[in-house]
Design a protein around this motif. Structure first.
Motif, PDB file in Angstrom:
ATOM      1  N   GLY A  39     -20.579  46.801   8.536  1.00 11.91           N
ATOM      2  CA  GLY A  39     -21.631  47.685   9.006  1.00 11.91           C
ATOM      3  C   GLY A  39     -22.718  47.926   7.978  1.00 11.91           C
ATOM      4  O   GLY A  39     -22.628  47.542   6.822  1.00 11.91           O
ATOM      5  N   VAL A  65     -29.466  51.604  18.036  1.00  7.77           N
ATOM      6  CA  VAL A  65     -28.957  51.813  16.683  1.00  7.77           C
ATOM      7  C   VAL A  65     -28.793  53.311  16.440  1.00  7.77           C
ATOM      8  O   VAL A  65     -29.679  54.099  16.762  1.00  7.77           O
ATOM      9  CB  VAL A  65     -29.916  51.204  15.638  1.00  7.77           C
ATOM     10  N   LYS A 217     -29.616  42.048  13.716  1.00  8.28           N
ATOM     11  CA  LYS A 217     -28.944  41.786  14.992  1.00  8.28           C
ATOM     12  C   LYS A 217     -28.508  40.332  15.062  1.00  8.28           C
ATOM     13  O   LYS A 217     -27.384  40.022  15.474  1.00  8.28           O
ATOM     14  CB  LYS A 217     -29.873  42.129  16.151  1.00  8.28           C
ATOM     15  N   THR A 222     -23.636  45.493  12.285  1.00 14.02           N
ATOM     16  CA  THR A 222     -23.638  46.667  13.146  1.00 14.02           C
ATOM     17  C   THR A 222     -24.152  47.849  12.330  1.00 14.02           C
ATOM     18  O   THR A 222     -24.072  47.854  11.108  1.00 14.02           O
ATOM     19  CB  THR A 222     -22.223  46.977  13.664  1.00 14.02           C
ATOM     20  N   LEU A 224     -23.954  51.941  11.631  1.00 16.52           N
ATOM     21  CA  LEU A 224     -23.021  53.039  11.786  1.00 16.52           C
ATOM     22  C   LEU A 224     -23.601  54.330  11.215  1.00 16.52           C
ATOM     23  O   LEU A 224     -24.336  54.312  10.234  1.00 16.52           O
ATOM     24  CB  LEU A 224     -21.711  52.732  11.036  1.00 16.52           C
ATOM     25  N   HIS A 327     -13.177  38.799  17.547  1.00 10.21           N
ATOM     26  CA  HIS A 327     -14.138  39.198  16.516  1.00 10.21           C
ATOM     27  C   HIS A 327     -14.759  37.976  15.858  1.00 10.21           C
ATOM     28  O   HIS A 327     -15.973  37.920  15.610  1.00 10.21           O
ATOM     29  CB  HIS A 327     -13.445  40.054  15.452  1.00 10.21           C
ATOM     30  N   ARG A 330     -17.342  36.186  18.073  1.00  6.72           N
ATOM     31  CA  ARG A 330     -18.632  36.886  18.090  1.00  6.72           C
ATOM     32  C   ARG A 330     -19.427  36.599  16.822  1.00  6.72           C
ATOM     33  O   ARG A 330     -20.642  36.382  16.865  1.00  6.72           O
ATOM     34  CB  ARG A 330     -18.393  38.391  18.238  1.00  6.72           C
ATOM     35  N   GLU A 331     -18.728  36.605  15.688  1.00  2.00           N
ATOM     36  CA  GLU A 331     -19.409  36.309  14.417  1.00  2.00           C
ATOM     37  C   GLU A 331     -19.969  34.882  14.446  1.00  2.00           C
ATOM     38  O   GLU A 331     -21.097  34.634  14.013  1.00  2.00           O
ATOM     39  CB  GLU A 331     -18.431  36.466  13.255  1.00  2.00           C
ATOM     40  N   ARG A 334     -23.137  34.422  16.631  1.00  2.00           N
ATOM     41  CA  ARG A 334     -24.355  34.904  15.983  1.00  2.00           C
ATOM     42  C   ARG A 334     -24.815  33.968  14.869  1.00  2.00           C
ATOM     43  O   ARG A 334     -25.999  33.897  14.549  1.00  2.00           O
ATOM     44  CB  ARG A 334     -24.115  36.311  15.414  1.00  2.00           C
TER      45      ARG A 334
END
Length: 441
Positions: A39, A65, A217, A222, A224, A327, A330-331, A334
């Motif tokens: 994050g 965000v 993005k 992410t 936080l 996970h 998704r990484e 991107r």
């Protein structure tokens, strides 16, 4: 120099300079950077501002965000509608004193009065009591150590001088991208009305932030709130890990760095190193890819190695191998357009390949998944990857026992032609992003 002046300097040294140095250098009693996850914490000081804070909130809402605002109590009192909007849109509100005075020049009683006044204003507007505090300029006095029992004191790990107008948005975005890393706490300013700031500085900050959010993005970061960050870190502290296992993790990560240096394995993206890589000749049996192409022995390939430090954090956050695989997918999704851009500078490379146990979903991304040929390399790979899981996962032994049938290493490969067809370079990819890995090639 008169005796009185020497006495005043000595008092200032003991009262503020030494406490500030100790806290800033060693992080005593303060929160400066996250420790888990991938994050970024965006924090904004000196507001709310009637001109710039609404623009900032619109931008954060557009990108979905959440951020943390360290507000001045006097401005919160003048603009309760902005405090109410910050709160209702899901952002965290912390305290930045009642007015922007450094604690070095305030007696303890005055600091407490500033904080109490600010808290009373925010409580009246939002119904919640703020517990996060950032003193102006990050300057402390000797008695601020006592405040650490009452507040979570938050500093930062990344500051870019956005209170100045010189250099415009380009200077700000350049500094953000040059210094950015996972778990950073970034400090920006949504007001230019404090001492030493340029009044129009937030204009450039907002322009730079718009580009920065787009880039982050694409890179998979992410955002936080500070309270979410601290909860993740507290959870990580409670996870069972013996001193032996902690030692093994540190040894392994240091071995990784040595291995990468020895074999010239480098990150694809210098500022967001999800994967490390090297260009080398493929050695092995011909790989027949799903699109009909073939990688033969002697072909140049890009060999991918997952960032084990990032893998460690992902394992700690995953409840199962399936969740870990999700996970990772998704990484990877991107990352693939960035990989395509990198390979435009390495036209001689024929394909991309790696060896992994976590290959669930790879075919849907266009990769060919093959069994490793029987032999010493397969046995060594299986032993290495299982040991990696045991060392890095908080419950590694249990995961190994529960998932033995799933822990078989596979070759995962894709041709450069197929990669470029499926994951073309995004037109919006900026020159700054390209420069972040161009120095490798």
């Amino acid at each position: 120099m008169s005796t009185l002046l020497w006495v005043l300097l000595l008092l200032l040294l003991v009262y503020s300079i030494l406490p500030t140095i100790l806290i800033r250098l060693f992080g005593i009693g303060v929160y400066k950077k996250g420790r888990g996850g991938n994050g970024i914490a965006l924090t904004f000081d000196d507001g709310p501002d009637p001109e710039y804070t609404p623009q900032l909130l619109d931008l954060l809402k557009k990108h979905q965000v959440k951020a943390t605002f360290f507000v001045l109590g006097s401005k919160a009192e003048q603009h309760p509608e902005l405090i109410r909007r910050i709160h209702l849109e899901g952002h965290l509100i912390g305290v930045h004193n009642y007015v922007h005075w450094a604690n070095a020049f305030l007696p303890p009683r005055k600091v407490r009065a500033q904080l109490n006044s600010s808290i009373a204003v925010i409580e009246k507007i939002t119904g919640e009591t703020p517990i996060f505090y950032r003193p102006p300029w990050g300057i402390f006095n000797l008695f601020d150590f006592l405040l650490m029992k009452r507040f979570r004191v938050v500093l930062w790990s990344l500051m870019v001088g956005d209170w100045r107008s010189s250099g415009g948005k380009e200077r700000i975005i350049k500094k953000l991208l040059a210094k950015l890393s996972s778990n950073d706490i970034i400090v920006l300013h949504d007001s230019g009305q404090t001492f030493g700031a340029d009044e129009d500085a937030p204009v450039h900050m907002l322009e730079a932030l718009a580009d920065f959010l787009d880039i982050c993005k694409r890179r998979g970061f992410t955002f936080l709130r500070i309270d979410t960050y601290t909860q993740i870190d507290e959870l990580a502290k409670r996870q069972p890990a013996s001193w032996v296992k902690k030692g093994l993790i540190q040894v392994w990560l240091r071995w990784d760095r040595l291995f990468h240096w020895w074999f010239n394995i480098r990150p694809i993206d210098l500022h967001h190193p999800i994967f490390y890589s090297r260009v080398c000749k493929y050695k092995g049996k011909p790989l027949q890819l799903d699109n009909g192409e073939e990688i033969r022995s002697g072909d140049l390939v890009l060999e991918l190695h997952f960032n084990n430090e990032r893998l460690f954090h992902m394992m700690a956050e995953s409840n199962s191998m399936v969740q870990l695989a999700v996970h990772m997918i998704r990484e990877v999704q991107r990352f693939l357009p960035v990989l395509t851009a990198y390979l435009y500078m390495h036209r001689e490379v024929r394909g991309v390949y790696g060896v992994t146990m976590i290959h669930r979903g790879s075919r849907q991304l266009g990769f060919t998944v093959e069994q490793l040929p029987e032999g010493l390399f397969k046995k060594a790979s299986q032993l290495y990857l299982r040991l990696l899981l045991y060392v890095f996962h908080p419950n590694g032994r249990e995961r190994l026992e529960a998932s033995k049938s799933q822990l078989s290493p596979r070759i995962v490969a894709i041709s450069v032609q197929e990669l470029m067809k499926r994951y073309p370079v995004e037109p919006s990819m900026t020159a700054a992003e390209t420069r972040s890995f161009a120095v490798q090639g």
